[in-house]
Design an enzyme around this catalytic site. Structure first.
Site, short mmCIF file in Angstrom:
data_model
loop_
_atom_site.label_atom_id
_atom_site.label_comp_id
_atom_site.label_asym_id
_atom_site.label_seq_id
_atom_site.Cartn_x
_atom_site.Cartn_y
_atom_site.Cartn_z
N SER A 75 43.17 77.50 12.56
CA SER A 75 42.36 76.45 11.91
C SER A 75 42.33 75.28 12.88
O SER A 75 43.18 75.18 13.77
CB SER A 75 43.04 76.01 10.61
OG SER A 75 42.49 74.78 10.16
N TYR B 12 50.52 73.86 5.54
CA TYR B 12 49.36 74.47 6.20
C TYR B 12 49.30 74.06 7.67
O TYR B 12 49.11 74.90 8.56
CB TYR B 12 48.10 74.05 5.45
CG TYR B 12 46.83 74.78 5.83
CD1 TYR B 12 46.52 76.00 5.24
CD2 TYR B 12 45.93 74.25 6.75
CE1 TYR B 12 45.34 76.68 5.57
CE2 TYR B 12 44.76 74.91 7.08
CZ TYR B 12 44.47 76.12 6.48
OH TYR B 12 43.30 76.78 6.81
#
Ligand code: NAD
Length: 259
Positions: free
Chosen positions: A141, A154
Site C-alpha cells: 500500500s 496497517y
C-alpha cells in the site's frame, strides 16, 4: 503469456485480488483462489474464472492461521505441481487511535497483512527456485511508504511487507524468481467503502461527498486507482520485460506519495 503456469492469489474473492485473478487467468494461468465469501459468491467467482478457459482450485485458508496456509500450499502443489505466480493480497483494515486500538485487531492485521506472506513465500519458493522461474507480488500500500493517523497496525504491516519484499528480492536475485511490492493509493473496494461510510456518518455527508472528501485529503488526482490498473501492473511484473524489476515498491497512487 502464462499458459501452463499456476497463480495463487490470496484474498481473491473480492476487490483487488479478484481483479488480479481475472487478469492472470486471461493470460492463461490456472488459478488458486482464496478468501472468504458465502457459498454462492465463491461458486460464482470460480465459474467466472473457469469461463476464461483455465482450471481453478478454491481453498478457504484463513490467512491468519499458518497451519491452514500450509494446507493450502500443499493442496496447490498436489493439484498443479506448485505455484509459479504468488500474489499476496489478502488484507484487512482497522482504524483507531493507538491508545484504543484493540490488541487482538493489531494481532489480526499483522498476521493477515504481513505474516501470511512470510508463510506463502517460504512454502512457494522451493518449487519456484527449482523451475528457475517465479513471480512474487506483494500487495502492500502507499501506507507501506508513508503513514496516516489511526492506522498503526496497517501502516506497520505494510511497511513490514515492503521490507520483506526487498529481503526476498535479494535472496532470489541470481535466480529467475523476482519479488516486488505494489503500493496502491485509494481503490474503491469494500475495504475502502467502509471508510467512506464511516466518514459519511461522522461528517453527515452523502456517499459521493464522502468519497470526494477522502480523495481530497490524500490523493492529488482526486480519482480512485482501479483494481484493473493494478492488475495490469502485476501482469507487467510477470512478463519478461519485468524480469529485472527486483525489490521494488511500485506505487500506483494518483500522486499520493509524491507530496
Ligand atoms: P477487499 O476487502 O475487497 O478484499 C480483501 C480480500 O481478502 C477478500 O477476498 C477477503 O475475503 C480476503 N480476506 C480477508 N481476511 C482474510 C483472511 N483472514 N484469510 C483469507 N482471506 C482473507 O479489500 P481490497 O481493497 O481488495 O484489498 C486487497 C489488498 O489491497 C489488501 O492487502 C489491502 O491492504 C490492499 N490495499 C487496498 C487499497 C484500497 O484502497 N482498497 C489500497 C492499498 C492497499
Amino acid at each position: 503469456m502464462l499458459k501452463g503456469k499456476t497463480a495463487l492469489v490470496t484474498g481473491s474473492t473480492s476487490g483487488i485480488g479478484l481483479a488480479m485473478a481475472r487478469a492472470l487467468a486471461r493470460e492463461g494461468a490456472n488459478i488458486v483462489l482464496n478468501g472468504f465469501g458465502d457459498a454462492a459468491t465463491l461458486a460464482a467467482v470460480e465459474r467466472e474464472i473457469q469461463s476464461l478457459g483455465v482450471q481453478t482450485l478454491y481453498h478457504g485458508a484463513d490467512m491468519s492461521k499458518p497451519a491452514e496456509i500450509e494446507d493450502m500450499m500443499r493442496a496447490a502443489a498436489a493439484r498443479f505441481g506448485g505455484v509459479d505466480v504468488l500474489v499476496n493480497n489478502a488484507g484487512i483494515q482497522y482504524v483507531s487511535p493507538i491508545e484504543n486500538f484493540p490488541p487482538e485487531r493489531w494481532d489480526a492485521i499483522i498476521a493477515i497483512n504481513l505474516s501470511s506472506a512470510f508463510h506463502t513465500i517460504r512454502l512457494a519458493l522451493p518449487a519456484m527456485k527449482q523451475a528457475n522461474w517465479g513471480r512474487i507480488i506483494n500487495i502492500a500500500s502507499v501506507h507501506g511508504l508513508v503513514a496516516s493517523v489511526d492506522k498503526s497496525a496497517y501502516v506497520a504491516a505494510k511497511h513490514g511487507i515492503v521490507g520483506l519484499t526487498k529481503e526476498v528480492a535479494l535472496e532470489t536475485a541470481t535466480t529467475g524468481v523476482t519479488c516486488n511490492a505494489i503500493c496502491p493509493g485509494w481503490v474503491l473496494t469494500p475495504l475502502v467503502q467502509k471508510q467512506v461510510d464511516a466518514r459519511a456518518a461522522r461528517d453527515g455527508l452523502t456517499n459521493d461527498a464522502a468519497k470526494r472528501s477522502l480523495l481530497a485529503e490524500k490523493q492529488p488526482s482526486q480519482d480512485f486507482v482501479t483494481a484493473d490498473q493494478l492488475a495490469a501492473l502485476a501482469l507487467f511484473l510477470c512478463s519478461d520485460a519485468g524480469a529485472q524489476v527486483r525489490g521494488a515498491a511500485w506505487n500506483m497512487d494518483g500522486g499520493w506519495y509524491a507530496q
